[in-house]
Design a protein around this motif. Structure first.
Motif, PDB file in Angstrom:
ATOM      1  N   ARG A   1       0.834  -1.201   0.000  1.00 49.92           N
ATOM      2  CA  ARG A   1       0.000   0.000   0.000  1.00 49.92           C
ATOM      3  C   ARG A   1       0.871   1.255   0.000  1.00 49.92           C
ATOM      4  O   ARG A   1       1.937   1.292   0.599  1.00 49.92           O
ATOM      5  CB  ARG A   1      -0.893   0.017   1.229  1.00 49.92           C
ATOM      6  CG  ARG A   1      -1.951  -1.073   1.217  1.00 49.92           C
ATOM      7  CD  ARG A   1      -2.897  -0.925   2.387  1.00 49.92           C
ATOM      8  NE  ARG A   1      -2.241  -1.087   3.661  1.00 49.92           N
ATOM      9  CZ  ARG A   1      -2.305  -2.183   4.421  1.00 49.92           C
ATOM     10  NH1 ARG A   1      -3.000  -3.213   4.006  1.00 49.92           N
ATOM     11  NH2 ARG A   1      -1.692  -2.240   5.567  1.00 49.92           N
ATOM     12  N   LEU A   2       0.357   2.280  -0.666  1.00 48.71           N
ATOM     13  CA  LEU A   2       1.030   3.571  -0.745  1.00 48.71           C
ATOM     14  C   LEU A   2       0.054   4.642  -0.288  1.00 48.71           C
ATOM     15  O   LEU A   2      -1.107   4.656  -0.705  1.00 48.71           O
ATOM     16  CB  LEU A   2       1.454   3.841  -2.195  1.00 48.71           C
ATOM     17  CG  LEU A   2       2.001   5.228  -2.518  1.00 48.71           C
ATOM     18  CD1 LEU A   2       3.340   5.447  -1.822  1.00 48.71           C
ATOM     19  CD2 LEU A   2       2.167   5.383  -4.023  1.00 48.71           C
ATOM     20  N   THR A   3       0.523   5.531   0.576  1.00 55.30           N
ATOM     21  CA  THR A   3      -0.256   6.696   0.969  1.00 55.30           C
ATOM     22  C   THR A   3       0.576   7.919   0.620  1.00 55.30           C
ATOM     23  O   THR A   3       1.724   8.037   1.042  1.00 55.30           O
ATOM     24  CB  THR A   3      -0.573   6.697   2.477  1.00 55.30           C
ATOM     25  OG1 THR A   3      -1.269   5.483   2.795  1.00 55.30           O
ATOM     26  CG2 THR A   3      -1.429   7.886   2.851  1.00 55.30           C
ATOM     27  N   VAL A   4      -0.003   8.809  -0.168  1.00 54.38           N
ATOM     28  CA  VAL A   4       0.688  10.026  -0.592  1.00 54.38           C
ATOM     29  C   VAL A   4      -0.046  11.210   0.011  1.00 54.38           C
ATOM     30  O   VAL A   4      -1.264  11.338  -0.123  1.00 54.38           O
ATOM     31  CB  VAL A   4       0.721  10.138  -2.129  1.00 54.38           C
ATOM     32  CG1 VAL A   4       1.353  11.447  -2.553  1.00 54.38           C
ATOM     33  CG2 VAL A   4       1.457   8.957  -2.726  1.00 54.38           C
ATOM     34  N   LEU A   5       0.713  12.061   0.693  1.00 51.54           N
ATOM     35  CA  LEU A   5       0.161  13.277   1.274  1.00 51.54           C
ATOM     36  C   LEU A   5       0.803  14.449   0.550  1.00 51.54           C
ATOM     37  O   LEU A   5       2.030  14.573   0.536  1.00 51.54           O
ATOM     38  CB  LEU A   5       0.458  13.344   2.772  1.00 51.54           C
ATOM     39  CG  LEU A   5      -0.057  14.567   3.515  1.00 51.54           C
ATOM     40  CD1 LEU A   5      -1.580  14.613   3.461  1.00 51.54           C
ATOM     41  CD2 LEU A   5       0.425  14.565   4.945  1.00 51.54           C
TER      42      LEU A   5
END
Length: 193
Positions: free
Chosen positions: A119-123
């Motif tokens: 999983r990737l979370t980009v802020l």
């Protein structure tokens, strides 16, 4: 018999749900806070034609410069001139930085749920986007996939855990600006100043 098929189907559904990325817990997680974004632009340059030594009508230059009247050697100091900034390169650099998917203050968070990704979370700009990443074990390149973005980047970590994420955008910018003679376009995102 019917009860056995039902139990087998339920067991299979449970096993599939357990293997899903959303249901599995990450075994490793890393966050790259982006503090600076830069672009390196190289344009193809046409070399000006310089007449060769000994050609008819060519002016002597450099160390071969001699006075035509006396024949005495005249020393000439050659100053390396800094080429003028290319306005096209400056425009491209500004475009690359302005359109970076993660701006300073944002971050990438990679949660390894499998050996080769997760999983990737980009802020970025106070927006949180979910996606996926793929990174083969031992490789330095990571494929980021989130929102409309899908790109391959090289992640280089220095000895003191400072990281640079480099993305070669040459082909993309050649397609966007076919009239420009683009040699290379590279975006670099830094986790340090």
């Amino acid at each position: 018999m019917k009860k056995g098929i039902y139990i087998a189907a339920l067991s299979l559904a449970t096993a599939l749900a357990a293997c899903s990325d959303d249901a599995s817990e990450p075994f490793y997680s890393v966050t790259y806070p982006i503090l600076r974004v830069e672009a390196t632009i190289e344009m193809e340059r046409e070399e000006p034609e310089t007449p060769g030594d000994g050609e008819e009508g060519a002016e002597p230059t450099g160390a071969n410069l001699r006075s035509r009247t006396t024949g005495a050697h005249i020393p000439v100091a050659r100053a390396e001139e800094e080429p003028a900034p290319d306005p096209d390169a400056a425009m491209l650099a500004a475009h690359v930085v302005e359109n970076a998917p993660v701006q300073p203050g944002g971050s990438y968070t990679l949660e390894f749920t499998q050996a080769d990704g997760g999983r990737l979370t980009v802020l970025s700009d106070a927006k949180r986007q979910k996606g996926r990443f793929v990174k083969e074990p031992g490789a330095t390149q990571v494929r980021f996939q989130f929102g409309a973005w899908d790109y391959l980047a090289s992640v280089a970590t220095e000895s003191d855990a400072r990281t640079m994420i480099r993305t070669d955008l040459t082909e993309t910018y050649r397609l966007l600006f076919p009239e420009l003679k683009i040699a290379s376009v590279v975006r670099t995102e830094y986790t340090y100043e």
